[in-house]
Design a protein around this motif. Structure first.
Motif, PDB file in Angstrom:
ATOM      1  N   UNK A   1       0.537  -1.002   0.177  1.00 22.16           N
ATOM      2  CA  UNK A   1      -0.182   0.025  -0.211  1.00 22.16           C
ATOM      3  C   UNK A   1       0.792   1.111   0.243  1.00 22.16           C
ATOM      4  N   UNK A   2       1.785   0.971   0.700  1.00 24.99           N
ATOM      5  CA  UNK A   2       2.980   2.377   0.843  1.00 24.99           C
ATOM      6  C   UNK A   2       3.351   2.487  -0.751  1.00 24.99           C
ATOM      7  N   UNK A   3       3.891   1.272  -1.306  1.00 22.08           N
ATOM      8  CA  UNK A   3       4.437   1.604  -2.865  1.00 22.08           C
ATOM      9  C   UNK A   3       3.373   2.254  -3.396  1.00 22.08           C
ATOM     10  N   UNK A   4       2.298   1.410  -3.509  1.00 27.74           N
ATOM     11  CA  UNK A   4       1.443   2.570  -4.221  1.00 27.74           C
ATOM     12  C   UNK A   4       1.101   3.843  -4.811  1.00 27.74           C
ATOM     13  N   UNK A   5       0.877   3.865  -3.224  1.00 26.42           N
ATOM     14  CA  UNK A   5       0.378   5.522  -2.335  1.00 26.42           C
ATOM     15  C   UNK A   5       1.398   6.172  -3.070  1.00 26.42           C
ATOM     16  N   UNK A   6       2.891   5.588  -2.933  1.00 28.29           N
ATOM     17  CA  UNK A   6       4.675   6.661  -2.923  1.00 28.29           C
ATOM     18  C   UNK A   6       4.422   6.462  -4.723  1.00 28.29           C
TER      19      UNK A   6
ATOM     20  N   UNK B   1       4.273   9.521 -10.265  1.00 28.39           N
ATOM     21  CA  UNK B   1       3.752   9.024 -11.815  1.00 28.39           C
ATOM     22  C   UNK B   1       2.954  10.276 -12.300  1.00 28.39           C
ATOM     23  N   UNK B   2       1.891  11.225 -10.839  1.00 27.59           N
ATOM     24  CA  UNK B   2       1.754  12.343 -11.042  1.00 27.59           C
ATOM     25  C   UNK B   2       2.097  13.607 -11.242  1.00 27.59           C
ATOM     26  N   UNK B   3       3.816  13.450 -10.786  1.00 31.35           N
ATOM     27  CA  UNK B   3       4.748  14.352 -11.164  1.00 31.35           C
ATOM     28  C   UNK B   3       5.239  14.215 -11.831  1.00 31.35           C
ATOM     29  N   UNK B   4       5.802  12.960 -12.528  1.00 33.19           N
ATOM     30  CA  UNK B   4       6.743  13.213 -13.401  1.00 33.19           C
ATOM     31  C   UNK B   4       6.670  12.413 -14.853  1.00 33.19           C
ATOM     32  N   UNK B   5       5.340  10.997 -14.409  1.00 31.77           N
ATOM     33  CA  UNK B   5       4.438  10.691 -15.980  1.00 31.77           C
ATOM     34  C   UNK B   5       3.912  10.830 -16.412  1.00 31.77           C
ATOM     35  N   UNK B   6       2.681  11.753 -15.715  1.00 34.46           N
ATOM     36  CA  UNK B   6       1.207  11.842 -16.205  1.00 34.46           C
ATOM     37  C   UNK B   6       1.319  12.651 -17.629  1.00 34.46           C
ATOM     38  N   UNK B   7       2.511  13.240 -17.874  1.00 36.03           N
ATOM     39  CA  UNK B   7       2.883  14.825 -19.103  1.00 36.03           C
ATOM     40  C   UNK B   7       2.859  13.904 -20.384  1.00 36.03           C
TER      41      UNK B   7
ATOM     42  N   UNK C   1       8.107  -3.864 -23.921  1.00 37.63           N
ATOM     43  CA  UNK C   1       9.020  -4.682 -23.227  1.00 37.63           C
ATOM     44  C   UNK C   1       9.067  -5.544 -21.979  1.00 37.63           C
ATOM     45  N   UNK C   2       7.937  -5.535 -21.669  1.00 35.19           N
ATOM     46  CA  UNK C   2       7.536  -7.068 -20.745  1.00 35.19           C
ATOM     47  C   UNK C   2       6.569  -6.263 -19.525  1.00 35.19           C
ATOM     48  N   UNK C   3       5.530  -6.420 -18.810  1.00 33.10           N
ATOM     49  CA  UNK C   3       4.636  -5.524 -18.558  1.00 33.10           C
ATOM     50  C   UNK C   3       4.989  -6.941 -16.989  1.00 33.10           C
ATOM     51  N   UNK C   4       5.643  -7.489 -16.768  1.00 36.77           N
ATOM     52  CA  UNK C   4       6.095  -8.053 -14.937  1.00 36.77           C
ATOM     53  C   UNK C   4       6.646  -7.073 -14.471  1.00 36.77           C
ATOM     54  N   UNK C   5       6.617  -7.137 -13.070  1.00 33.61           N
ATOM     55  CA  UNK C   5       7.129  -6.204 -11.949  1.00 33.61           C
ATOM     56  C   UNK C   5       9.118  -5.761 -12.784  1.00 33.61           C
ATOM     57  N   UNK C   6       9.742  -6.837 -13.067  1.00 31.83           N
ATOM     58  CA  UNK C   6      10.852  -6.401 -13.674  1.00 31.83           C
ATOM     59  C   UNK C   6      11.254  -5.909 -14.821  1.00 31.83           C
ATOM     60  N   UNK C   7      10.105  -6.305 -15.575  1.00 28.63           N
ATOM     61  CA  UNK C   7      10.902  -5.508 -16.887  1.00 28.63           C
ATOM     62  C   UNK C   7       9.644  -4.214 -16.779  1.00 28.63           C
ATOM     63  N   UNK C   8       9.066  -3.772 -15.765  1.00 24.54           N
ATOM     64  CA  UNK C   8       8.342  -2.354 -15.807  1.00 24.54           C
ATOM     65  C   UNK C   8       9.682  -1.484 -15.456  1.00 24.54           C
TER      66      UNK C   8
ATOM     67  N   UNK D   1       5.607  -0.369  -9.060  1.00 25.22           N
ATOM     68  CA  UNK D   1       4.760  -0.908  -8.327  1.00 25.22           C
ATOM     69  C   UNK D   1       3.939  -0.246  -8.766  1.00 25.22           C
ATOM     70  N   UNK D   2       3.672   0.688  -8.359  1.00 26.20           N
ATOM     71  CA  UNK D   2       1.995   1.248  -9.082  1.00 26.20           C
ATOM     72  C   UNK D   2       1.691   1.189 -10.595  1.00 26.20           C
ATOM     73  N   UNK D   3       2.753   1.303 -11.436  1.00 20.19           N
ATOM     74  CA  UNK D   3       2.734   0.959 -12.518  1.00 20.19           C
ATOM     75  C   UNK D   3       2.027  -0.537 -12.891  1.00 20.19           C
ATOM     76  N   UNK D   4       2.991  -0.948 -12.532  1.00 21.22           N
ATOM     77  CA  UNK D   4       1.865  -2.391 -12.242  1.00 21.22           C
ATOM     78  C   UNK D   4       0.753  -2.942 -11.714  1.00 21.22           C
ATOM     79  N   UNK D   5       0.160  -1.756 -10.828  1.00 21.91           N
ATOM     80  CA  UNK D   5      -1.327  -2.089 -10.024  1.00 21.91           C
ATOM     81  C   UNK D   5      -2.286  -1.632 -10.244  1.00 21.91           C
ATOM     82  N   UNK D   6      -1.911  -1.114 -12.065  1.00 23.67           N
ATOM     83  CA  UNK D   6      -2.606  -0.177 -12.441  1.00 23.67           C
ATOM     84  C   UNK D   6      -4.166  -1.544 -13.200  1.00 23.67           C
ATOM     85  N   UNK D   7      -3.579  -2.791 -13.579  1.00 22.65           N
ATOM     86  CA  UNK D   7      -4.964  -3.467 -14.493  1.00 22.65           C
ATOM     87  C   UNK D   7      -3.775  -4.012 -15.354  1.00 22.65           C
ATOM     88  N   UNK D   8      -3.047  -3.453 -15.860  1.00 25.15           N
ATOM     89  CA  UNK D   8      -2.619  -4.551 -17.581  1.00 25.15           C
ATOM     90  C   UNK D   8      -1.061  -5.159 -16.833  1.00 25.15           C
TER      91      UNK D   8
END
Length: 292
Positions: free
Chosen positions: A107-112, A117-123, A145-152, A278-285
């Protein structure tokens, strides 16, 4: 100069100003108002002495109290980091794939990660991570390039096709406009589109297939399924990073594409990189790690 006189009705001296026959009386301001005004002047002077106020060439006067809004923010950030130091240490040490949804650390990893993501990636990828033309949708399971945690994490850490990280993921499609004749371009485009839709000109398919197998299959595969090791997209799923119109695909064949992603490992802390992974991995894909 207009002569001043005393108003007969009030006994107050006039200012000498007259509008439409009405004379302005020279009534003094109320003393309470004057004293309030004087107090605000004194307050303003004392404030500029005590707090940062007067702009200089490169900074403002510091004020005798030494107060700084930036310093206050820095203190709050430091306090926040101190409070989460234990979680950060755990996050940096844990195997990300072992994190279970619902755990405190997850939960901490997803929140952080969401904040990063909102500050750096959402643009580029959008607030909801659905992407835009040329910027991948992170909600589906179509991963270059792969959607598992290690590749992300590797993609975020090192980026794609940048010139700052020697470990950046790199692939490059040739610009076939310099190789193929116009009729060959038409044939290849027709064949590629036929992977996911009914062909408009079936007569072009034999030539398109020959050209595709000789020039494109090494990366995209004979069946057009792509290759994540090379970042070559799947051509059969009707998911197109740069648009699915015939003109878009033709432009890609003629000119190629060269999307670049920064190496965020050079800009973010290790904890931030791991958290946003972790957050990107948790988004659904997000996908499970491939079996050895």
């Amino acid at each position: 100069m207009t002569e001043r006189k005393v108003d007969d009705a009030t006994g107050v001296e006039t200012t000498g100003h007259t509008w439409d026959g009405i004379e302005e009386l020279n009534n003094p301001l109320p003393r309470w108002w004057l004293w309030t005004f004087y107090i605000t002047i004194v307050w303003g002077v004392l404030y500029t002495i005590a707090f940062p106020a007067w702009p200089l060439i490169s900074q403002a006067t510091g004020g005798v109290l030494g107060y700084s809004t930036r310093g206050e923010v820095a203190e709050r950030i430091e306090a926040h980091e101190a409070a989460n130091a234990g979680l950060v240490q755990e996050l940096n040490a844990v195997e990300l794939a072992s994190l279970a949804p619902g755990d405190d650390l997850h939960r901490y990893a997803v929140g952080r990660g969401a904040s990063v993501f909102r500050a750096q990636c959402s643009q580029c990828h959008g607030q909801g991570a659905a992407g835009f033309e040329g910027y991948p949708n992170l909600l589906d399971d179509d991963w270059l390039w792969g959607g598992d945690l290690a590749n992300i994490q590797a993609t975020i850490q090192h980026g794609i096709r940048n010139e700052t990280d020697p470990d950046a993921r790199f692939s490059q499609m040739p610009a076939y406009g310099e190789i193929f004749e116009p009729e060959e371009i038409d044939a290849v485009v027709e064949y590629v589109l036929a992977f996911s839709r009914e062909p408009e000109n079936p007569d072009l398919l034999p030539l398109g297939e020959e050209l595709y197998l000789d020039n494109c299959a090494a990366c995209h595969g004979d069946a057009g399924m792509g290759d994540r090791e090379q970042g070559a997209p799947n051509l059969t799923d009707a998911i197109w990073l740069y648009g699915s119109d015939r003109e878009d695909v033709e432009y890609s064949v003629i000119n190629a594409r060269y999307g670049v992603m920064p190496a965020w490992g050079q800009r973010l802390s290790e904890a931030d990189v791991r958290a946003v992974s972790v957050y990107v991995h948790s988004l659904g894909g997000g996908e499970v790690a491939p079996s050895e």
